[in-house]
Motif scaffolding. Structure first.
Motif, mmCIF file in Angstrom:
data_model
loop_
_atom_site.group_PDB
_atom_site.id
_atom_site.type_symbol
_atom_site.label_atom_id
_atom_site.label_comp_id
_atom_site.label_asym_id
_atom_site.label_seq_id
_atom_site.Cartn_x
_atom_site.Cartn_y
_atom_site.Cartn_z
ATOM 1 N N UNK A 241 110.005 9.127 -42.432
ATOM 2 C CA UNK A 241 111.410 9.029 -42.430
ATOM 3 C C UNK A 241 112.112 10.250 -42.367
ATOM 4 N N UNK A 242 111.388 11.616 -42.194
ATOM 5 C CA UNK A 242 111.635 12.778 -42.076
ATOM 6 C C UNK A 242 111.019 13.563 -40.997
ATOM 7 N N UNK A 243 111.875 14.185 -40.210
ATOM 8 C CA UNK A 243 111.290 15.023 -38.848
ATOM 9 C C UNK A 243 111.548 16.264 -39.185
ATOM 10 N N UNK A 244 110.786 17.105 -39.196
ATOM 11 C CA UNK A 244 110.987 18.673 -39.284
ATOM 12 C C UNK A 244 110.824 19.535 -37.905
ATOM 13 N N UNK A 245 111.847 20.077 -37.799
ATOM 14 C CA UNK A 245 111.798 20.753 -36.412
ATOM 15 C C UNK A 245 111.992 22.236 -36.461
ATOM 16 N N UNK A 246 111.187 22.973 -35.717
ATOM 17 C CA UNK A 246 111.352 24.649 -35.637
ATOM 18 C C UNK A 246 110.913 25.119 -34.280
ATOM 19 N N UNK A 247 111.078 26.202 -33.907
ATOM 20 C CA UNK A 247 110.928 26.882 -32.657
ATOM 21 C C UNK A 247 110.441 28.014 -32.702
ATOM 22 N N UNK A 248 109.718 28.588 -31.396
ATOM 23 C CA UNK A 248 109.380 29.627 -31.408
ATOM 24 C C UNK A 248 109.368 30.324 -29.951
ATOM 25 N N UNK A 249 109.564 31.641 -29.796
ATOM 26 C CA UNK A 249 109.810 32.099 -28.615
ATOM 27 C C UNK A 249 111.175 32.520 -28.187
ATOM 28 N N UNK A 250 111.981 32.640 -29.033
ATOM 29 C CA UNK A 250 113.276 32.953 -28.804
ATOM 30 C C UNK A 250 114.119 32.190 -27.875
#
Length: 366
Positions: free
Chosen positions: A8-17
């Motif tokens: 029910x919850x989707x966590x999103x993050x990034x890497x590499x500017x």
């Protein structure tokens, strides 16, 4: 048989500017040539948090925030993958070669902007874009970025002349297709009524009202949203997206999601093999600080692992065996028909260096 609850919850993050690539003055991107946006679908947040603390102890990590720069990243990610797989927590990774990303924009907007994507077969578009990732094309790619920053139809015409010359100097078959597309684009650009906007990507505005043209996180978020939708036949109603805090681009990302929701309601959507943009329902989107959300830290580790392995391949460096094993463990979770796993936006040459088996498209000359 274990029955898993749907996330029910989707966590999103990034890497590499994730900054605007049109602002780049050099194509080394400050040693960050690859961008990764990663998402984990979680049904039981407390359980994943407990597992993260267990893995922290197993791998001798300190009490601080878990970050992808830690020494035992590959081992931690490999163990985390086993947990996510056992709990049926879907992962969604967009991994993007920034140079290739720019080259695809040159193809899509500068060369094919007036033709429509359906008019140019995908193998042709990909082959010409890969041709433009060669180091000899640096000046052309940088010229296109400069044109985004200071739009001018005169500059577009000069850039197309340079492209023609570059293709003409090559003996490769793909260069002949590039010349044909350039000839068509030059004809459009030479018309008195030609507008520079027809040859450039649509700009967005940041929180500070600054114009930006090429945000890999924007395209990646849109694709992940479509992939999550594909993985959920019952739709997105009641789903929450939790994105790591984005002080600079938060409004752009939120606006993009809203546009996708609107287009889906109007049935004006893209149909892609790895994603479904015909969104059913609308997920809520909020931004959070990863220091307060250990699940975001889990996503950061996956994103950092994928980005670092791909960065070494793009830079033609020695590939670390432990990092390679962790990356391929993540790659093994790919189920394209369900939108899950790793989507690679790279040239065939780089995929070969990574050791990724690929199904090559039919020869563009066919």
């Amino acid at each position: 048989m274990t029955i898993h609850t749907k996330p029910s919850t989707y966590f999103i993050d990034e890497s590499g500017h994730s900054g605007d690539l049109a602002s780049a003055r050099a194509l080394d991107f400050a040693d960050q040539p690859v961008f990764a946006l990663t998402c984990i679908g979680v049904a039981d947040v407390a359980r994943l948090s407990t597992e993260m603390e267990r893995l922290r102890r197993v791998h001798g990590c300190g009490p601080d925030e878990l970050k992808s720069g830690m020494v035992r990243l590959p081992q931690f990610v490999t163990d985390l993958k086993l947990y996510l797989e056992a709990q049926d927590c879907p992962i969604f990774i967009e991994l993007v070669d920034k140079r290739f990303f720019i080259a695809t924009h040159v193809m899509t907007y500068l060369l094919c902007g007036g033709l429509g994507l359906d008019s140019v077969p995908e193998p042709v578009r990909n082959a010409v874009a890969e041709f433009l990732t060669d180091e000899s094309a640096d000046r052309l790619l940088l010229g296109y970025l400069a044109t985004c920053r200071e739009p001018s139809i005169t500059t577009v015409r000069a850039l197309l002349d340079d492209l023609w010359t570059s293709f003409d100097a090559s003996d490769e078959d793909v260069a002949r297709f590039g010349q044909f597309l350039t000839m068509e684009a030059r004809d459009r650009a030479s018309r008195a009524e030609a507008k520079v906007a027809a040859f450039l990507p649509l700009p967005d505005r940041t929180e500070s009202d600054r114009m930006v043209w090429m945000l890999p996180n924007l395209t990646s978020l849109a694709h992940i949203y479509g992939r999550i939708n594909l993985s959920r036949p019952d739709g997105l109603e009641g789903v929450s997206l939790v994105h790591d805090e984005q002080l600079q681009f938060g409004r752009v990302l939120a606006d993009t999601k809203a546009v996708m929701d609107d287009l889906a309601r109007q049935r004006q959507v893209l149909h892609l093999p790895f994603a479904d943009y015909d969104v059913s329902g609308a997920a809520a989107l909020r931004f959070a600080d990863s220091k307060d959300e250990v699940c975001l830290q889990a996503v950061d580790l996956l994103a950092g692992c994928a980005m670092r392995f791909a960065r070494d391949a793009v830079g033609k460096r020695r590939l670390d065996p432990a990092l390679r094993d962790a990356f391929f463990a993540l790659l093994s979770l790919t189920e394209a028909s369900e939108g899950r796993g790793v989507n690679l936006v790279f040239t065939y040459a780089t995929l070969d260096r990574m050791g990724v088996p690929v199904h090559r498209q039919p020869d563009f000359r066919g």
